[in-house]
Design an enzyme around this catalytic site. Sequence first.
Site, mmCIF file in Angstrom:
data_model
loop_
_atom_site.group_PDB
_atom_site.id
_atom_site.type_symbol
_atom_site.label_atom_id
_atom_site.label_comp_id
_atom_site.label_asym_id
_atom_site.label_seq_id
_atom_site.Cartn_x
_atom_site.Cartn_y
_atom_site.Cartn_z
ATOM 1 N N HIS A 108 27.024 26.245 32.886
ATOM 2 C CA HIS A 108 26.798 27.697 32.918
ATOM 3 C C HIS A 108 25.775 28.076 33.994
ATOM 4 O O HIS A 108 25.653 29.236 34.354
ATOM 5 C CB HIS A 108 26.342 28.204 31.540
ATOM 6 C CG HIS A 108 25.106 27.527 31.022
ATOM 7 N ND1 HIS A 108 25.150 26.329 30.345
ATOM 8 C CD2 HIS A 108 23.798 27.854 31.100
ATOM 9 C CE1 HIS A 108 23.920 25.955 30.009
ATOM 10 N NE2 HIS A 108 23.071 26.860 30.465
ATOM 11 N N ASN A 135 34.615 20.837 32.162
ATOM 12 C CA ASN A 135 33.468 20.139 31.572
ATOM 13 C C ASN A 135 33.702 19.914 30.074
ATOM 14 O O ASN A 135 33.795 20.873 29.312
ATOM 15 C CB ASN A 135 32.222 21.001 31.798
ATOM 16 C CG ASN A 135 30.978 20.409 31.155
ATOM 17 O OD1 ASN A 135 31.004 19.300 30.641
ATOM 18 N ND2 ASN A 135 29.888 21.178 31.211
ATOM 19 N N TYR A 143 28.330 26.972 43.487
ATOM 20 C CA TYR A 143 29.321 25.898 43.527
ATOM 21 C C TYR A 143 29.154 25.101 44.830
ATOM 22 O O TYR A 143 29.252 23.879 44.848
ATOM 23 C CB TYR A 143 30.737 26.476 43.426
ATOM 24 C CG TYR A 143 31.037 27.057 42.050
ATOM 25 C CD1 TYR A 143 31.363 26.215 40.984
ATOM 26 C CD2 TYR A 143 30.975 28.419 41.807
ATOM 27 C CE1 TYR A 143 31.622 26.724 39.729
ATOM 28 C CE2 TYR A 143 31.232 28.939 40.550
ATOM 29 C CZ TYR A 143 31.557 28.098 39.513
ATOM 30 O OH TYR A 143 31.808 28.601 38.267
ATOM 31 N N GLU A 176 18.231 31.635 28.795
ATOM 32 C CA GLU A 176 17.331 30.763 29.552
ATOM 33 C C GLU A 176 16.339 31.565 30.388
ATOM 34 O O GLU A 176 15.213 31.112 30.608
ATOM 35 C CB GLU A 176 18.154 29.812 30.436
ATOM 36 C CG GLU A 176 19.004 28.851 29.611
ATOM 37 C CD GLU A 176 19.634 27.737 30.428
ATOM 38 O OE1 GLU A 176 19.396 27.685 31.654
ATOM 39 O OE2 GLU A 176 20.358 26.919 29.840
#
Lengths: 174, 200
Positions: free
Chosen positions: B171, B162, B139, B197
Site C-alpha cells: 500500500h 502480493n 512504482y 500511517e
Amino acid sequence: MEPKEPFDRVVTQHGPTVLRVARAVVGASDADDVWSETFIAALRAYPDLPADANIEAWLVTIAHRKALDSIRSGRRRAIPLGELPETAGANPAEDHDLDLTAAVRALPDRQRHAVAYHYLAGLPYAEIAALLGSSEAAARRAAADGIRTLRRRYPDSPHDGPTTPAPVTTRSRT
Amino acid sequence: MTSFDLNSAYPLSEHDLATLHRRLTQEAADNDLLDVAYRTVDSPIGTLLIAATPRGLVRLAFATEGTDRVLQDLADRISPRVLAAPKRLDEAAQQLEDYFAGRRQHFDLPLDWQLSAGFRRIVLNDLATDIDYGHTATYRELATLAGSPNAVRAVGTACATNPIPVVVPCHRVVRSDGTIGGYRGGPDAKVALLALERAA
C-alpha cells in the site's frame, strides 16, 4: 488436476453425520474418540483421495474401521456392550430419545451398522455390503430387521412414519 | 419404503461440534498434518483472512476476495489440508490488531513466500524492508530498487498479486503522478492504510 476442496469444508459438511453414525454404532461415550480418529485418518489420506470420490461414503468407511477398533478394545476392557443404560443421558437434550438410542445400541452388530450407515449416512446397500463383507441382499435384510426391532421397541416414536424423511435422502437409496 | 427418521434421535449441539473441531485441529498440528491454518481478524478495512503454513504467514486476504475462493486457492496451490486453526495465528492476529491501533510500525512474523516467485518476490522483499512506515515510494523507484528501472509494469503486477498485503506493505507504493494506484483490497483500503500511517 481436479480441484479438491479445503479439508475444513469436509469437516463442516460431513462432521455432523459422522458424529451421529459414531454415536449410533459405538455409543455416546466413545463416539468423540471415533470421530476424532476418523477425521485425523481422513486428513492424513485426503491429498491422495481421488477428486471424484464420494467423500461421505469414504468417511463412513473410515469411521466403520475406527468403530470396530473401538468396539474391540471396549470388549477387551470387558465393558458390557448390550446393556441398555446409555451415556447419552449426559446431555439432557437427548433424554427424550434415550429409549430409541438405547434400542439402537442393543441391536446385533451387523443390524446396528446397517441401520446407522443407511438411515443416518444415507449409504446405498451395495456400499454397506462392501463394508460389512456381506451380500447386498444381506445388508438390506440386516437394516430391515434392525428397523423392525426399533419400531417394536419404540412404537410411539414421533420420528416413525413415512411423512418424516431423514434429511439425508438426497442420496439415492437402493 | 417407509422412512424412519433416526437423525433426530441424535441431536448434535454446535458446542459439541466446535469442541471436536478444536481437538481435530490440535491433533492435526501435533501430527504435522496442519499444512494450512487460517482464521479471520477484524480490522478497520474489513474482516481479513490470514493463513499460515508451518513456515510462516503465507496469505492475507481482504473480505472482497471471498473466503471460499481464497481457501480453495490455498488448497489448490499449497495443500488441501486446510483447517480453521486460530491458535497458530494468534501472534499474527495480535500484531495486526496493534498495527491497526497505531501501536506497531513493523511486523515481526515469519513469512512463507511460496505464493510469490522470481522478480515479484524480489520486489516484495525489497518493499518489505526498504519502505518505512508512513512513507511511500513510486512504482518506478521500487523498480530501480529491484535493479530493473524499466520494469515499472512488472512492479505493478508484483504489488497487485502480493499474497501478504498489509504485512508486506505494497500500500506504500504509489504512482509517479501522485495518484494512489491500484490495490488488491480496493482503493479505499489503500487510502485508509496510508491515512492510518500518516496519523500515527
